[in-house]
Design an enzyme around this catalytic site. Sequence first.
Site, PDB file in Angstrom:
ATOM      1  N   ASP A  17     -23.024 -37.706  -2.831  1.00 45.29           N
ATOM      2  CA  ASP A  17     -22.235 -37.335  -1.656  1.00 45.29           C
ATOM      3  C   ASP A  17     -23.078 -36.545  -0.668  1.00 45.29           C
ATOM      4  OD1 ASP A  17     -19.766 -36.297  -0.136  1.00 45.29           O
ATOM      5  OD2 ASP A  17     -18.853 -37.416  -1.771  1.00 45.29           O
TER       6      ASP A  17
ATOM      7  N   HIS B   3     -17.776 -31.887   1.997  1.00 45.11           N
ATOM      8  CA  HIS B   3     -17.150 -33.094   1.460  1.00 45.11           C
ATOM      9  C   HIS B   3     -17.464 -33.273  -0.020  1.00 45.11           C
ATOM     10  CE1 HIS B   3     -16.608 -37.496   0.881  1.00 45.11           C
ATOM     11  NE2 HIS B   3     -15.683 -37.390   1.823  1.00 45.11           N
TER      12      HIS B   3
ATOM     13  N   SER C  65     -11.928 -41.065  -0.067  1.00 43.56           N
ATOM     14  CA  SER C  65     -12.888 -40.105  -0.624  1.00 43.56           C
ATOM     15  C   SER C  65     -12.243 -39.177  -1.640  1.00 43.56           C
ATOM     16  CB  SER C  65     -13.500 -39.249   0.494  1.00 43.56           C
ATOM     17  OG  SER C  65     -14.418 -39.987   1.248  1.00 43.56           O
TER      18      SER C  65
END
Length: 601
Positions: A82, A116, A355
Amino acid sequence: MNNNKSLLALAVVAATGSVYANTSPDQDLIKRDPLTFQQWHLQNTGQTGFSLSAGKVGEDLNLDFADRMGIKGRGITVSVIDTGVEISHPDLKNNVVPGSRNLIDGSDYPVDTHGHGTAVAGLIAAEEGNNLGGRGVAPYANLIGFNYLSEQSLASWMVSHGLSEDFRVLDRFTDPRVFNQSYGSTPSSPPNGDLSLDPEYALVEQVMRDISLDSHWGRGAAYVKSAGNSFRYYNTYIQGIPFYVIPYENNEFFNNNGLPFHNANIELGNTLFWNLVVSSLNADGHLSSYSSAGANIFLSAPGGEYGQDKPAMVTVDLTGCEQGMNVTGIHKNALHGGSQLDPNCDFTGVMNGTSSAGPNVAGAVATVMSANPALDARTVRHILASTARKVDPQHQGVSLDFETASGETVTYDAVPGWQTNAAGYHFHSFYGLGAVNVDDAVYKALFTGASLPQLQITPWQKQTAGVTVPDASLVGAQSTMGIDQNLTIEAVQLKLNLDHERLRDIAIELTSPSGTRSVMMSARTGFLDGTDGGYTDTVMLSHQFYGEKSQGNWTLKVLDTDKGTSSTLIYNPEIGLFATNRTNNTVDGVLKDWSLRIYGH
């Protein structure tokens, strides 16, 4: 079966009191950490997730039995590929094991400047019972992280996806058995070209195959991938300039007749068998407003909405109020801005997207693997498929009314509702084989004594067609191919060569020998002009035939659903709004040839 599970859970609790040091057998999991009471994806009691509205009771991962059993990912390492991971975060650090890598400077700290990847890691394996934040789906699992999205070279891909720099086989107990990929792309044209001739693609597929099947003493590993967030519109770059791409019909912006504007089968990584592709559910148990969909969706899982008007995910954020998603200021989400429950802004209530659905599945995979570590990854995947829940059961699919070239208005079943195939598996292009059901999967894994038979992959079998695709007609172009191999299907890949000037109009269907129809590419997909005339060796994937037999006649059908009434718009705030795909194709398309490859046993 629920009664059996309850009895088994109580028996295990009685025999192993240490599993629940401070928890009685009837205590809800939502009471163990300060924020778990709002983590609706774990146990949906109608919470708001700190947003302005509540979800629907029961629409969650269903993991109460696994929770009571203490089956929570112990011994399974998950790799977070990621933006990086803040591995020193107080709610993650105790689950982090050696193996993380900063792909920019080579250190072992995968710096996350976005948040994220850290939020993804929290969904998978935030620690339980430490009186901090919430918990992950698999709170006893191990974590490693990579900042791959900051350094997307082939070498970085290899290291982050399991091939070490010394080509060591993944057999150590701390090596990842689950790889989470909450990333992807949204091409504005099909991925054309014979991929077998691309050495980079061939290498990627070979690495994924070897690790999926042969690592961990033959038990293999699982790759989980997010489907994408482009149901209504998507972003693309034209000569380096970013544009929004949106549908336009009947003088209405964002009108695509309820159809996905960007099909999940367009993104190349989503068409690999090795990737378990996941769509997103909101807290009401429906497809999230943004979630990409398609025949290649394997499972669906909670991903939420945006955490303002409707619940998103409550998970870990970068520490401090000056970075990440939760920063100082006024927010619609009540957790944000330095709240009483989280004064240091170390957690977030606005994480969303496929996600989020992806790591929820990755956590589920780790949980099932920990229930029976002897099972190979394919069998775990099969268990998840065979126990998946038929979510949003009343969804009827999407019908498309269009005017034919002769002026007749017809109705096309563009996205079928829930269908049951010949093997008894339910499928919907929005939800795949269904929503992840952790408890039923864990229960089945506990009593599964053997893995699936060895995977077999047929060679590509080609069928020359040379059939005209008439403009705006339900008749379409049709071609049939006979398959001799009689495998139990795990997935089917289609490779297509089609000439057509306006791919936005085209729908592609594949029908199995058992009569199951799979829409491989939905109509009104938002391709831009300049697609080089059609599909050239373009690969698509379907899971709709799961469990069926491959032997017999397969039929491909290609339809043109528009005589030029719809169009596609592109927008950049500094440049303006422009229309593309405004002119209908001047000649009929041609289905040139197609090929099939079967994965099964």
